[in-house]
Scaffold this motif. Structure first.
Motif, PDB file in Angstrom:
ATOM      1  N   THR A  27       6.548   2.539 -14.039  1.00  0.00           N
ATOM      2  CA  THR A  27       5.865   2.730 -15.320  1.00  0.00           C
ATOM      3  C   THR A  27       6.382   1.718 -16.325  1.00  0.00           C
ATOM      4  O   THR A  27       7.571   1.408 -16.363  1.00  0.00           O
ATOM      5  N   PHE A  28       5.467   1.227 -17.130  1.00  0.00           N
ATOM      6  CA  PHE A  28       5.803   0.222 -18.138  1.00  0.00           C
ATOM      7  C   PHE A  28       5.182   0.647 -19.459  1.00  0.00           C
ATOM      8  O   PHE A  28       3.969   0.825 -19.543  1.00  0.00           O
ATOM      9  N   GLN A  29       6.030   0.875 -20.459  1.00  0.00           N
ATOM     10  CA  GLN A  29       5.499   1.183 -21.793  1.00  0.00           C
ATOM     11  C   GLN A  29       5.328  -0.143 -22.532  1.00  0.00           C
ATOM     12  O   GLN A  29       6.301  -0.805 -22.887  1.00  0.00           O
ATOM     13  N   ALA A  30       4.093  -0.512 -22.754  1.00  0.00           N
ATOM     14  CA  ALA A  30       3.783  -1.818 -23.339  1.00  0.00           C
ATOM     15  C   ALA A  30       3.873  -1.769 -24.856  1.00  0.00           C
ATOM     16  O   ALA A  30       4.072  -0.706 -25.455  1.00  0.00           O
ATOM     17  N   GLU A  31       3.686  -2.932 -25.492  1.00  0.00           N
ATOM     18  CA  GLU A  31       3.809  -3.028 -26.948  1.00  0.00           C
ATOM     19  C   GLU A  31       2.568  -2.507 -27.669  1.00  0.00           C
ATOM     20  O   GLU A  31       2.630  -2.197 -28.851  1.00  0.00           O
ATOM     21  N   ASP A  32       1.471  -2.430 -26.984  1.00  0.00           N
ATOM     22  CA  ASP A  32       0.273  -1.857 -27.592  1.00  0.00           C
ATOM     23  C   ASP A  32      -0.739  -1.537 -26.493  1.00  0.00           C
ATOM     24  O   ASP A  32      -0.493  -1.804 -25.312  1.00  0.00           O
TER      25      ASP A  32
END
Lengths: 369, 333
Positions: A27-32
């Motif tokens: 999982t990757f929490q992106a900047e937007d």
């Protein structure tokens, strides 16, 4: 790989998947929202199925990237936990008002497959089907859920994982070994499966298959940039045919309760399933010949749906918006339905649907007297 | 034995469609030659770009290529690198793509330190859309959208990168392959986000914008090539940069018998963030343009951390069937 950005009510997917690393999930929490969608497509380009999720306004932000994913023919699953809108709207309340956005919401002619889950217990299978279609047809696929489903729980009979067909990508057809003719390699890369129109999933790192692709229109056979008029026409048709081709792979529409013809069918989609089921069940117990039909694939629609719905005198369509699925059926099937629209941010009550069944049942007044 | 790779091995069959005389041609040639020199594997090399003149770059590189949407290339490249950390990822962007519409993503790919080379072609103009001023255009830039001159303050790409916590910041000039190539090699070798600003001449809409320091004739006086551990000298060693300890600013001093000693000249330390800040923000015109690797301070790359912090190092060790049977489960009947 799952790429998300915090938003109500979709964040729980990111939270849960981030604890499932041992199943091979990253999982990757992106900047937007935009970056989340782009990173998911980047992962898909790299050979790992990219999944992104959001809710209405976040989906709007992802829209350009979704169109790009379609243009470059890469798999992607976009989960939309719909909420009340427009704009920021009612973040914590439920609605089914992003159907237009899913089916029609991109620049240019950009059709995509759209599947809607009927409840918490259907999410698992719907997600698998969405992924299967994304990889087979090499296209982004919308998976619609909503605030009601995102926050609901229900008993679910655990499936036997051996019962699922494996999800396979399309085989590479053709010989790409001739280094002196780069066009041959390109033809192999863009050699689409004749039934699904999906291309083989080729990712960087694969030997001897290096290729370039982008959002500019590409030649239908070589993938090279093409501004040719006839080619763009052919590509536009290909994109439409690809979504239409999904219909050949999905099951015929079934009738969940009642008979395959009669005075009234209640058609629903998504999280209204439970309330509709109960209302139809009660109406039938009261002697009304009502059928229940619940749609899962909204784009494309099952091939038999038009024929099936034509066998009822009337069709009632309850939905938590101002009539988006009604528009869709009018558009795709030329069918007029009786709309029952609710946009209070609350799910349907059984009584509301039951009343609508009674009111719209052919000869309703006489029956009441 | 295989014959050595040449720049041609990294060229494609596609017709290059930049304007004749565009600086992009020189950069393309330099990148192709550099990859040949280091014997890069085209099958493991990926060029990712956004939108703009520079962003057509991937079509011309015989490697994998992904020409994405305006400003978002860093996000695509991040997803790609996380999906397959073995890849050698190159990001190609411009001043409009990278610092205007894509400023947010550039910020995050740099501060996360995702392992890739980031080449920002700075021509201080929107070329593809016919010449509007860009976020790096100097105040007063006359363009179709600013007929009486632009009024906003430009962003300095290098200072932006440093502010974003980039760990590698370098500069080069499009037509100066001799100095650009080693910078590209260093960027490729760097494990993390390696930011390279390349001054690129837009011959049609912003011709010779950088001539003040690019012109070969005067280059010795107008450029300073930073080398780690060496004094910051220019003008054939006759001038240097010295730190004024009272003002905490760099100043130009003459070096020689009747002037400052070489020992007084600041020695370039590429790991020194404060020095990098001073070099990256030197006023244009009154100072020589610092080029080469200006800052290099390695740290764990995001893709490495992504794998190491993953509970199973991204390997699939569990079964879905088992996972489903955890939690609130009961038997029917």
């Amino acid at each position: 790989m799952f790429c998300g950005y915090p938003i109500t009510p979709a964040s729980s997917i990111l939270h849960h998947l981030s604890k499932m690393g041992d199943l091979g999930v990253s999982t990757f929490q992106a900047e937007d929202e935009i970056a989340a969608c782009c990173a998911a497509i980047g992962a898909s380009f790299g050979g790992a199925i990219g999944v992104t999720s959001s809710s209405g306004p976040g989906i709007a932000l992802k829209t350009e990237a979704i169109g790009f994913g379609m243009a470059v023919e890469l798999p992607l699953v976009i989960v939309n936990s719909q909420r009340g809108g427009p704009s920021t709207g009612l973040p914590t309340k439920t609605e089914q008002s992003d159907l237009y956005q899913a089916v029609y919401g991109r620049n240019a002619d950009a059709p995509l497959p759209v599947i809607a889950t009927a409840g918490p217990g259907d999410c698992f299978d719907a997600a698998i089907e969405a992924t299967r279609v994304a990889i087979r047809h090499m296209t982004p696929v919308f998976l619609l859920t909503d605030g009601y489903i995102a926050n609901a729980a229900g008993p679910w009979e655990l499936p036997n994982m051996d019962d699922y067909e494996p999800i396979l990508s399309n085989a590479i057809n053709g010989d790409a070994s001739n280094k002196n003719d780069p066009t041959e390699l390109k033809r192999v890369i863009w050699n689409r499966d004749p039934a699904s129109l999906g291309r083989p999933w080729i990712a960087p790192g694969m030997k001897g298959l290096a290729y370039r692709v982008g959002g500019l229109e590409k030649d239908i056979e070589t993938g090279d940039i093409s501004y040719d008029a006839a080619n763009h026409q052919a590509m536009s048709e290909l994109r439409a045919k690809k979504v239409a081709a999904v219909a050949e792979f999905i099951p015929d529409q079934e009738v969940e309760q009642g008979s395959t013809k009669g005075p009234l069918a209640v058609v629903g989609w998504g999280s209204t399933h439970g309330a509709i089921w109960r209302a139809v069940h009660e109406a039938r117990e009261q002697g009304l010949d009502v059928a229940q039909i619940h749609l899962r694939w909204l784009s494309p629609l099952p091939t038999n749906l038009g024929r099936l719905l034509g066998c009822y005198d009337r069709v009632l369509l309850p939905e938590m918006n101002m009539g988006q699925c009604a528009t869709l059926l009018r558009d795709k099937l030329g069918l007029e339905v009786i709309q029952l629209n609710k946009t209070s941010g609350q799910p349907f009550k059984v009584a509301e649907i039951l009343n609508a069944i009674r009111e719209n049942y052919p000869g309703a007044k006489q029956a009441a007297e | 034995m295989n014959k050595p790779l040449t720049a041609k091995d990294f060229a494609t069959d596609q017709e290059v469609r930049w304007c004749p005389g565009c600086g992009d041609y020189a950069i393309l040639k330099c990148v192709q030659k550099t990859l040949a020199d280091v014997e890069a594997d085209p099958d493991k090399t990926v060029f990712v770009s956004g939108i703009g003149c520079s962003s057509r770059f991937p079509y011309y590189m015989n490697a994998y290529g992904f020409h994405t949407i305006h400003g978002r290339a860093p996000a695509f490249a991040t997803g790609l690198k996380l999906a397959n950390p073995e890849l050698d990822v190159w990001l190609v962007t411009g001043d409009g793509d990278g610092l205007s519409i894509g400023g947010n993503h550039l910020l995050h790919v740099l501060r996360r330190n995702v392992d890739m080379a980031v080449l920002l072609f700075n021509n201080e103009i929107y070329g593809l859309t016919k010449g509007q001023y860009s976020p790096t255009s100097r105040p007063g830039t006359r363009s179709p959208s600013t007929p009486s001159g632009s009024i906003d303050s430009p962003v300095s790409p290098g200072a932006f990168a440093l502010g974003a916590n980039a760990r590698f910041i370098a500069r080069g000039i499009d037509t100066d392959a001799k100095n650009l190539s080693p910078v590209l090699k260093a960027a490729r070798e760097f494990k993390g986000a390696a930011f390279v600003e390349i001054f690129q001449n837009c011959i049609v809409y912003n011709k010779d914008r950088f001539e003040d320091f690019v012109a070969k004739k005067t280059a010795a006086d107008t450029q300073i090539h930073c080398e780690h551990g060496k004094p910051l000298l220019f003008a054939k060693g006759e001038k240097g940069l010295k730190l004024n300890t009272a003002t905490l600013q760099l100043e130009i001093v003459d070096v020689g018998d009747n002037a400052a000693a070489v020992e007084d000249i600041m020695v370039h330390d590429e790991t020194n963030r404060v020095m990098a800040q001073m070099l990256l923000t030197l006023p244009m015109g009154s100072f020589p343009m610092p080029l080469g690797v200006i800052y290099r301070a390695p740290a764990t790359s995001f893709d490495d951390a992504f794998t190491h912090h993953h509970p199973t190092q991204r390997k699939r060790t569990g079964k879905v069937a088992d996972a489903l049977r955890k939690g609130s489960v009961w038997k029917k009947g």
